[in-house]
Motif scaffolding. Structure first.
Motif, PDB file in Angstrom:
ATOM      1  N   LEU A  24       0.832  -1.196   0.000  1.00  0.00           N
ATOM      2  CA  LEU A  24       0.000   0.000   0.000  1.00  0.00           C
ATOM      3  C   LEU A  24       0.873   1.255   0.000  1.00  0.00           C
ATOM      4  N   THR A  25       0.506   2.218  -0.837  1.00  0.00           N
ATOM      5  CA  THR A  25       1.126   3.538  -0.788  1.00  0.00           C
ATOM      6  C   THR A  25       0.003   4.561  -0.888  1.00  0.00           C
ATOM      7  N   THR A  26       0.301   5.795  -0.547  1.00  0.00           N
ATOM      8  CA  THR A  26      -0.739   6.822  -0.595  1.00  0.00           C
ATOM      9  C   THR A  26      -1.143   7.152  -2.029  1.00  0.00           C
ATOM     10  N   ARG A  27      -0.386   6.652  -3.025  1.00  0.00           N
ATOM     11  CA  ARG A  27      -0.734   6.879  -4.424  1.00  0.00           C
ATOM     12  C   ARG A  27      -1.209   5.609  -5.117  1.00  0.00           C
ATOM     13  N   GLY A  28      -1.623   4.629  -4.324  1.00  0.00           N
ATOM     14  CA  GLY A  28      -2.127   3.392  -4.891  1.00  0.00           C
ATOM     15  C   GLY A  28      -1.179   2.238  -4.637  1.00  0.00           C
ATOM     16  N   PHE A  29      -1.570   1.037  -5.076  1.00  0.00           N
ATOM     17  CA  PHE A  29      -0.669  -0.102  -4.962  1.00  0.00           C
ATOM     18  C   PHE A  29       0.622   0.183  -5.729  1.00  0.00           C
ATOM     19  N   GLN A  30       1.706  -0.359  -5.234  1.00  0.00           N
ATOM     20  CA  GLN A  30       2.978  -0.217  -5.920  1.00  0.00           C
ATOM     21  C   GLN A  30       2.838  -0.687  -7.378  1.00  0.00           C
ATOM     22  N   TYR A  31       3.282   0.150  -8.309  1.00  0.00           N
ATOM     23  CA  TYR A  31       3.273  -0.105  -9.756  1.00  0.00           C
ATOM     24  C   TYR A  31       1.891   0.025 -10.397  1.00  0.00           C
ATOM     25  N   ASP A  32       0.910   0.500  -9.668  1.00  0.00           N
ATOM     26  CA  ASP A  32      -0.426   0.636 -10.248  1.00  0.00           C
ATOM     27  C   ASP A  32      -0.531   1.879 -11.118  1.00  0.00           C
ATOM     28  N   ILE A  70       3.380  -8.935 -13.847  1.00  0.00           N
ATOM     29  CA  ILE A  70       4.515  -8.225 -13.256  1.00  0.00           C
ATOM     30  C   ILE A  70       5.527  -9.222 -12.712  1.00  0.00           C
ATOM     31  N   GLU A  71       6.792  -9.032 -13.090  1.00  0.00           N
ATOM     32  CA  GLU A  71       7.893  -9.742 -12.455  1.00  0.00           C
ATOM     33  C   GLU A  71       8.556  -8.751 -11.510  1.00  0.00           C
ATOM     34  N   TYR A  72       8.310  -8.930 -10.220  1.00  0.00           N
ATOM     35  CA  TYR A  72       8.775  -7.963  -9.236  1.00  0.00           C
ATOM     36  C   TYR A  72      10.287  -8.023  -9.066  1.00  0.00           C
ATOM     37  N   PRO A  73      10.926  -6.888  -8.756  1.00  0.00           N
ATOM     38  CA  PRO A  73      12.370  -6.866  -8.549  1.00  0.00           C
ATOM     39  C   PRO A  73      12.784  -7.817  -7.424  1.00  0.00           C
ATOM     40  N   GLN A  74      13.876  -8.539  -7.648  1.00  0.00           N
ATOM     41  CA  GLN A  74      14.370  -9.478  -6.649  1.00  0.00           C
ATOM     42  C   GLN A  74      15.558  -8.911  -5.875  1.00  0.00           C
ATOM     43  N   THR A  75      16.253  -7.953  -6.460  1.00  0.00           N
ATOM     44  CA  THR A  75      17.400  -7.312  -5.816  1.00  0.00           C
ATOM     45  C   THR A  75      17.302  -5.810  -6.012  1.00  0.00           C
ATOM     46  N   GLU A  76      18.179  -5.055  -5.354  1.00  0.00           N
ATOM     47  CA  GLU A  76      18.168  -3.605  -5.475  1.00  0.00           C
ATOM     48  C   GLU A  76      18.523  -3.155  -6.891  1.00  0.00           C
ATOM     49  N   LYS A  77      19.376  -3.912  -7.581  1.00  0.00           N
ATOM     50  CA  LYS A  77      19.788  -3.560  -8.934  1.00  0.00           C
ATOM     51  C   LYS A  77      18.792  -4.030  -9.992  1.00  0.00           C
ATOM     52  N   ASP A  78      17.862  -4.881  -9.603  1.00  0.00           N
ATOM     53  CA  ASP A  78      16.859  -5.418 -10.519  1.00  0.00           C
ATOM     54  C   ASP A  78      15.689  -4.451 -10.594  1.00  0.00           C
ATOM     55  N   ILE A 105       8.699  -4.959 -20.764  1.00  0.00           N
ATOM     56  CA  ILE A 105       8.974  -3.541 -20.522  1.00  0.00           C
ATOM     57  C   ILE A 105       9.646  -3.419 -19.153  1.00  0.00           C
ATOM     58  N   PRO A 106      10.655  -2.580 -19.004  1.00  0.00           N
ATOM     59  CA  PRO A 106      11.217  -2.354 -17.672  1.00  0.00           C
ATOM     60  C   PRO A 106      10.126  -1.834 -16.733  1.00  0.00           C
ATOM     61  N   LEU A 107      10.036  -2.420 -15.580  1.00  0.00           N
ATOM     62  CA  LEU A 107       9.005  -2.002 -14.625  1.00  0.00           C
ATOM     63  C   LEU A 107       9.286  -0.603 -14.078  1.00  0.00           C
ATOM     64  N   GLN A 108      10.580  -0.255 -14.009  1.00  0.00           N
ATOM     65  CA  GLN A 108      10.977   1.050 -13.493  1.00  0.00           C
ATOM     66  C   GLN A 108      12.010   1.679 -14.439  1.00  0.00           C
ATOM     67  N   PRO A 109      11.572   2.184 -15.579  1.00  0.00           N
ATOM     68  CA  PRO A 109      12.503   2.800 -16.529  1.00  0.00           C
ATOM     69  C   PRO A 109      13.185   4.031 -15.917  1.00  0.00           C
ATOM     70  N   ASN A 110      14.295   4.413 -16.499  1.00  0.00           N
ATOM     71  CA  ASN A 110      15.007   5.615 -16.065  1.00  0.00           C
ATOM     72  C   ASN A 110      14.482   6.804 -16.861  1.00  0.00           C
ATOM     73  N   PRO A 111      13.737   7.732 -16.240  1.00  0.00           N
ATOM     74  CA  PRO A 111      13.152   8.861 -16.977  1.00  0.00           C
ATOM     75  C   PRO A 111      14.201   9.758 -17.634  1.00  0.00           C
ATOM     76  N   LYS A 112      15.416   9.771 -17.115  1.00  0.00           N
ATOM     77  CA  LYS A 112      16.457  10.652 -17.653  1.00  0.00           C
ATOM     78  C   LYS A 112      16.808  10.297 -19.096  1.00  0.00           C
ATOM     79  N   SER A 113      16.532   9.049 -19.481  1.00  0.00           N
ATOM     80  CA  SER A 113      16.852   8.620 -20.837  1.00  0.00           C
ATOM     81  C   SER A 113      15.668   8.743 -21.783  1.00  0.00           C
ATOM     82  N   LEU A 114      14.562   9.321 -21.320  1.00  0.00           N
ATOM     83  CA  LEU A 114      13.326   9.395 -22.107  1.00  0.00           C
ATOM     84  C   LEU A 114      12.921  10.847 -22.358  1.00  0.00           C
TER      85      LEU A 114
END
Length: 385
Positions: A24-32, A70-78, A105-114
């Motif tokens: 739970l987050t105040t902006r919805g489920f994580q990744y929603d 969704i394939e959730y991240p397994q490590t900090e670098k994933d 699709i990357p679940l958490q893309p880097n916005p700096k490259s977009l």
């Protein structure tokens, strides 16, 4: 009552990902609803200019042909993966231009490259990021027309109207400042008004100090402001199994209403009566360990549109009785004076800040913590009718 189903919609208006546990987050489920699709509209004058139009399932029923996982991240670098699978209608083959019906699709893309782009949903603007040709071309081949996949990144949208809990309990600015100054543990803030008075060296200095104080309180308020992603009006949508059963009973024998057509995040079982959730003001959900059980604040009704009539297998408007669900609900569910021509099903909800990061699981107990005696009135500029 208990949580019976949980759903996340990583791409707005596509099929949901069914989960057994969600953060739970105040902006919805994580990744929603972190992604959404925009249709490319080309100018008719031949100039080559284009505009982008938000895609919603009610106007683009073919969006229901896309399943998500969704394939959730397994490590900090994933960064995790979002997997989209296109299911062509049974009577139609996959488009010839499509090499594969599956996209990662990357679940958490880097916005700096977009590249950034502006998105305005229901009069509430934000900045999003164009995911680029690799993803846009795949979706375009599936749809048969040009689309853009947009990623929200760290951004968010303002909750308009009075749906947000903070707006429903809005206090005058001076009262908010006074309460903040007298709050225990904020000693230095209490000194600031004294400094303003004592600093009467000149009017300019007093005005500058006062401006800094007001700016501080404004930014503190902004941090606590309710915000949303690409969800329509609120971070969560809660529905009741008992109410879904009521809708199923309106269909021919042997047919059941697909609950995912209501686009819920949280489905509750065990309600004693259909539509009793119309009067739920707050639900206690999950278990927050030392923080106690958090509350979902139910602030408004979800008013419904023709998306309830879509046949999810064909990606077109349904036929027969299942294609007339909206009309069936019109008979007795037009119960919100703020949207008097639309039937109500489900409630929009916001999470108490103390619930941030807590997990909600299927099977968790749910308790009605607050119950109203009056119906809420839907209020979102541009969406009421």
């Amino acid at each position: 009552m208990k949580v019976s189903q949980l759903y996340v919609y990583p791409v707005k208006s596509l099929r949901p990902t069914t989960i057994t546990e969600g953060i739970l987050t105040t902006r919805g489920f994580q990744y929603d609803r972190r992604f959404m699709l925009l249709k490319v509209i080309r100018a008719e004058d031949g100039s080559g200019t284009t505009t982008l139009m938000n895609m919603h399932v009610s106007h683009s029923p073919e969006m229901t042909l896309f399943h998500t996982d969704i394939e959730y991240p397994q490590t900090e670098k994933d960064s995790g993966k979002l997997i989209i699978t296109y299911h062509p209608p049974p009577s139609e083959p996959a488009p010839k231009a499509l090499e594969t019906t599956r996209l990662q699709i990357p679940l958490q893309p880097n916005p700096k490259s977009l590249n950034p782009l502006k998105v305005v949903m229901h009069q509430s603007p934000t900045t999003a990021y164009n995911m680029g040709a690799e993803y846009n071309d795949w979706f375009s081949a599936c749809f048969g027309y040009s689309v853009v996949l947009a990623y929200l990144g760290p951004n968010s949208r303002e909750v308009l109207g009075t749906l947000a809990p903070a707006k429903q309990n809005k206090k005058p600015v001076l009262r908010t400042i006074r309460e903040s100054i007298t709050r225990p543990g904020r000693k230095w803030e209490r000194i600031l008004p004294i400094l303003i008075v004592a600093s009467g060296i000149n009017i300019f200095l007093q005005g500058a100090v006062l401006a800094l104080v007001l700016y501080y309180f404004y930014t503190q308020h902004a941090k606590n402001e309710d915000r949303i992603t690409f969800a329509d009006c609120a971070p969560y949508l809660v529905i009741s199994e008992t109410s879904v059963d009521n809708v199923s009973a309106r269909l021919p024998e042997g047919e059941e209403m697909d609950r995912t057509k209501f686009r819920p995040n949280i489905v509750i079982s065990g309600a004693g009566e259909a539509f009793e959730e119309d009067f739920w003001g707050a639900l206690t959900v999950g278990a927050g360990l030392d923080r106690g059980s958090p509350k979902l604040l139910l602030t408004g009704n979800c008013v419904r549109c023709q998306s309830l009539n879509i046949d999810y297998e064909t990606g077109k408007m349904g036929t027969g009785e299942s294609g007339a669900v909206l009309k069936k609900l019109m008979k007795d569910r037009r119960v919100d004076s703020g949207a008097k021509y639309s039937p109500v099903f489900g409630r929009y909800a916001f999470l108490e800040p103390k619930g941030e990061g807590i997990s909600l699981r299927v099977g968790d107990e749910v308790t009605v913590a607050e119950k109203g005696t009056r119906r809420s009135v839907f209020d979102w500029p541009g969406l009421t009718n």
